[in-house]
Design a protein around this motif. Structure first.
Motif, mmCIF file in Angstrom:
data_model
loop_
_atom_site.group_PDB
_atom_site.id
_atom_site.type_symbol
_atom_site.label_atom_id
_atom_site.label_comp_id
_atom_site.label_asym_id
_atom_site.label_seq_id
_atom_site.Cartn_x
_atom_site.Cartn_y
_atom_site.Cartn_z
ATOM 1 N N TRP A 9 0.836 -1.199 0.000
ATOM 2 C CA TRP A 9 0.000 0.000 0.000
ATOM 3 C C TRP A 9 0.872 1.251 0.000
ATOM 4 C CZ3 TRP A 9 -5.359 0.847 0.207
ATOM 5 C CH2 TRP A 9 -6.153 -0.305 0.275
ATOM 6 N N ASN A 57 -1.598 -0.869 -3.940
ATOM 7 C CA ASN A 57 -2.857 -0.205 -3.664
ATOM 8 C C ASN A 57 -2.548 1.197 -3.130
ATOM 9 O OD1 ASN A 57 -4.491 -2.577 -4.172
ATOM 10 N ND2 ASN A 57 -3.740 -3.353 -2.224
ATOM 11 N N GLN A 112 -8.721 4.062 -10.451
ATOM 12 C CA GLN A 112 -7.474 3.320 -10.281
ATOM 13 C C GLN A 112 -6.299 4.288 -10.216
ATOM 14 O OE1 GLN A 112 -7.159 0.293 -9.557
ATOM 15 N NE2 GLN A 112 -9.165 -0.547 -10.080
ATOM 16 N N LYS A 165 -7.619 2.705 -3.903
ATOM 17 C CA LYS A 165 -8.452 1.663 -3.294
ATOM 18 C C LYS A 165 -9.149 2.148 -2.022
ATOM 19 C CE LYS A 165 -7.485 -1.787 -6.111
ATOM 20 N NZ LYS A 165 -6.536 -1.137 -7.030
#
Length: 208
Positions: free
Chosen positions: A29, A59, A79, A82
């Motif tokens: 992430w 993400n 995109q 998230k």
């Protein structure tokens, strides 16, 4: 072990991308700070159009430090985003924001600034996917962790035992360990990682 998410705090898209490329091999992430000067004293990168066709294996969570998130959130639900984190101090309709995120298959987080009580977060534990305690003041990177937030983590964990709690701001390995002991699940760190001779090692040090 706690999850570590690098914080991307930058004024330009070019610097955002540069920092992403440094850390993306080591994490799942990324946390991108967004500030247009309406809620924060400073301005950071805040143009969602730059994300169009941008690719990363990670993400992305957007930390939306801006007033009137209800008017802005739609443009961020693309995109590779998230999760979008909004601030308790700016939200007028959390149910609307949560619905917008879920309709687009995204998560929503709710943050509280350093001097906002944990009680602003606890009642919404069932509405959102993540609760964030910001242990500094929204906006500028490189601030010092304000230690009263450790007690806030402890109280929030007791009040919301099932919640995912993220702590952001002024992080070092000893502070990360204290936050973990108080009940944090996720640590967000910027300066410690990017000022370290080895960002990979910095992430490891924070996690353990």
């Amino acid at each position: 072990m706690v999850q570590i998410i690098p914080a991307i705090n930058a004024e330009t898209w070019e610097d955002v991308v540069r920092k992403i490329r440094i850390v993306e091999p080591y994490v799942d992430w990324l946390h991108i700070d967004v500030a247009d000067g309406t809620f924060t004293p400073n301005v950071l990168w805040h143009n969602p159009r730059d994300l169009i066709d941008f690719e990363t294996k990670c993400n992305v969570e957007i930390h939306l430090m801006a007033d009137r998130p209800e008017d802005r959130i739609g443009s961020w639900l693309q995109q590779p985003v998230k999760r979008v984190i909004v601030h308790a101090e700016t939200v007028r309709d959390l149910q609307y924001l949560a619905a917008q995120c879920r309709e687009r298959g995204r998560e929503i987080g709710l943050a509280a600034d350093s001097h906002t009580s944990w009680t602003a977060l606890a009642p919404h534990a069932e509405t959102v996917d993540l609760l964030q305690i910001l242990a500094v003041h929204a906006g500028k990177g490189g601030q010092e962790f304000e230690r009263h937030n450790l007690v806030k983590i402890k109280h929030l964990r007791a009040a919301a035992p099932q919640a995912i709690i993220e702590v952001d701001g002024g992080m070092t390995p000893p502070l990360a360990a204290e936050c973990r002991a108080m009940g944090a699940d996720i640590i967000v760190a910027g300066s410690y990682i990017f000022d370290h001779p080895s960002p990979k090692m910095a992430i490891r040090e924070l996690a353990y």
